[in-house]
Enzyme design. Structure first.
Site, PDB file in Angstrom:
ATOM      1  CD  GLU A 330    -120.351  88.294 -32.019  1.00  0.00           C
ATOM      2  OE1 GLU A 330    -120.688  87.177 -31.582  1.00  0.00           O
ATOM      3  OE2 GLU A 330    -120.529  88.644 -33.191  1.00  0.00           O
ATOM      4  CD  GLU A 422    -119.228  88.994 -36.548  1.00  0.00           C
ATOM      5  OE1 GLU A 422    -120.276  88.315 -36.472  1.00  0.00           O
ATOM      6  OE2 GLU A 422    -118.194  88.722 -35.935  1.00  0.00           O
TER       7      GLU A 422
END
Ligand code: CA
Length: 616
Positions: A330, A422
């Site tokens: 991320e 995720e």
């Protein structure tokens, strides 16, 4: 003292530039598919408005105005699509963002379809907002406020073009990857588009699944977090490597992320505690400055930390555990320190780690999973095996994340596997199939995301974990010894009816009896066909007794077929069709084969032509 993940970090990004990859095929199909394939425009000012108003003060709109005033969370505009034939459609939104980049929530027939990013633009712009699987008859498309403060002018809806076949390979960035690591990659590639592998973060949540759903995920998501030196020196301990070895022994696949606690500069005050040290706001560590000076203490600390994690990964290599390795995750969000100074240091740190782990530590059990869809952040094909992103749709939204999926397909040129590394709400497997959102695997985040009955209600979890499209632990095959039989062409889609045709070949061209025999044969087949188009495949085999250093295949189409796209070969003439080997597949040892593929158009019949092969 566990990870805390505020909802604010969670972003679902639908694609911008969705159509780029499909331009060649789309152009073909548009001319050959049935009527009604052109986009239909729907003006926002003619739609059903809730809490929003029509204005016309900003010039450049289409129709008689545009819709604005999205300032309450319930404000929305709903478009009604009448008399749809149904099926997959591409949605485009025409918008303006006078106050900078915003997000909008999308709904189809009242069901959540994730968010779309409306990037900052001058004047009016359009964004490819992903796909909609319309039902026959009437449908509604809703754009709901979310961040608000944007203008909506219109949408277009057009039938989605047939996606070209995937060109994903099992090649790994590390040429010395271990046999079990290469086998795992082949296993993943072989199942790409045929299944999705289930995954769950955290051993405790895996145990919860066993007790409440009765089935276990194929992939265990684990974390190197508590091996970070700045945590270890404060007393942190971890059993994640032991968990990984245990999971491997149970026949499962392991993926690791690394919530890398900053090596130094921890603020360590209330709200910014040392154990939140992977967050940008909890450390003064500056990754850009550290990387800029390899003689600096900070640079050396980066190496120290990497070496500490390499030691843990080495334990896994020693135990022959291949790892789907997803560090620096991320990054583009900026909330972790490795992404806090823009794309350049993040890319640089990735490449430094790849080099350190691969060439210095000789870790050969890693499959490198990059975790961002943005081209500016991408560190390069030579250091990435799989592309991925993380998405946390709102409660109740089990959409397929098709826009996000397409962005990643584009990022990897459809040569890299795409994974949903995720998620909170798991995508509905039926939707994944319908949208051809071929995520290789999903990993649901731990704690409330899996256990609270809101993000994933228990009956939904049971349906997911018992769905034939979803691979669970008990359904995993022997991926560490998966054979090397992957054809060099892309796999066919499970939703299509294969229309393979008989093979056609000519005898080898023989030399005189006293000389070595040189020759080749070909097999031509149609993998899939659809109205007006098809995917063909040709296998070239060396039938002689000596290696060949190039081959030419030739045929004449009899039904007006044309080739629109070809891979693993060069099209040198179209009439007759003449195809030649490329550098990496020109040499074939006796009995060896290579495959090339192509996309074509046809009208009426699609007969298999007579094909000849010439070896050189
Ligand atoms: Ca308008």
């Amino acid at each position: 003292m566990r990870r805390m993940f505020p909802r604010s970090r969670l972003t679902l990004i639908l694609g911008t530039g969705l159509c780029l990859l499909f331009v060649p095929v789309a152009a073909v199909l548009t001319t050959t598919s049935a009527a009604g394939s052109s986009p239909t425009l729907y003006e926002a000012e003619d739609a059903t408005l809730t809490g929003v108003t029509v204005e016309s003060s900003m010039p450049g709109f289409s129709g008689s105005g545009y819709v604005t005033g999205f300032d309450e969370s319930t404000d929305e505009v709903t478009f009604t699509i009448l008399d749809s034939p149904g099926g997959l459609h591409d949605l485009t939104i025409r918008y303006a963002t006078p106050y900078g980049q915003k997000h909008a929530t999308l709904l189809l027939n009242g069901s959540g379809m994730g968010e779309v990013v409306l990037t900052e633009v001058e004047g009016w712009a359009t964004v490819a907002a992903g796909r909609l699987n319309l039902r026959p008859g009437e449908n509604t498309v809703t754009i709901r406020s979310n961040w608000g403060w944007y203008h909506i002018d219109a949408i277009t809806v057009a039938p989605s073009p047939e996606p070209p076949p995937h060109q994903v390979t099992a090649d790994l960035a590390n040429p010395n990857a271990s046999p079990s690591t290469r086998a795992l990659m082949r296993y993943l590639v072989d199942h790409y588009g045929r299944n999705i592998l289930s995954g769950q973060q955290d051993y405790e949540s895996i145990e919860w699944l066993r007790g409440n759903v009765g089935r276990l995920p194929a992939i265990a998501g684990l974390d190197m977090m508590d091996y970070s030196p700045s945590r270890v020196e404060r007393g942190a301990t971890s059993r994640e490597v032991e968990n990984a070895i245990d999971w491997d022994a149970r026949g499962g696949i392991v993926t690791f992320c690394w919530h890398w606690n900053a090596p130094t500069g921890l603020i360590d005050e209330p709200g910014r505690e040392w154990w939140r040290g992977f967050y940008t706001d909890a450390t003064t560590f500056n990754v850009a400055e550290a990387l800029a000076d390899p003689t600096s203490t900070e640079y050396q600390l980066l190496l120290r930390d990497m070496d500490a994690i390499a030691a843990q990964l080495q334990r896994l290599e020693d135990a022959d555990v291949p790892v789907l390795w997803r560090p620096l995750h991320e990054a583009e969000g900026g909330w972790f320190w490795w992404g806090a100074h823009g794309p350049e240091p993040a890319r640089q740190l990735w490449r430094l780690m790849f080099d350190r782990f691969t060439n210095y530590h000789h870790l050969d059990n890693l499959i490198w999973v990059w975790n961002s869809a943005s081209p500016e952040w991408y560190p390069g094909d030579d250091v990435v095996d799989i592309v991925s992103s993380d998405h946390y749709p709102p409660v109740g939204d089990h959409g397929p994340l098709s826009g996000a999926y397409q962005r990643l397909v584009e990022l990897g040129g459809d040569r890299k596997l795409v994974a949903l590394t995720e998620t909170g709400s798991i995508p509905d497997p039926d939707e994944l199939i319908a949208y051809r959102a071929d995520w290789s695997w999903f990993v649901t985040w731990s704690g409330s995301f899996i256990e609270d009955g809101q993000y994933n209600p228990l009956d939904f979890l049971q349906r997911v974990y018992n769905h034939p499209y979803v691979i669970t632990l008990d359904e995993l095959e022997d991926f560490k010894n998966w054979p090397d039989t992957t054809p060099s062409g892309p796999p066919s889609s499970p939703s299509e009816s294969p229309t393979a045709e008989p093979t056609d070949s000519v005898p080898p061209i023989s030399g005189s009896p006293s000389q070595p025999v040189k020759g080749c044969s070909v097999t031509y087949r149609i993998i899939i066909q659809w109205p007006g188009g098809f995917h063909g495949e040709v296998i070239v085999t060396n039938t002689g007794s000596v290696p060949i250093d190039g081959w030419t295949v030739q045929w004449a189409f009899t039904d007006g077929q044309t080739i629109t796209h070809i891979w693993n070969a060069t099209l040198t003439s179209t009439s007759p069709v003449t195809v030649q080997s490329v550098a990496y597949n020109s040499r074939l040892d006796p009995s060896a084969s290579t495959t090339f593929g192509f996309l074509g158009t046809y009208q009426g019949a699609n007969s298999v032509p007579a094909v000849i092969c010439i070896a050189s």
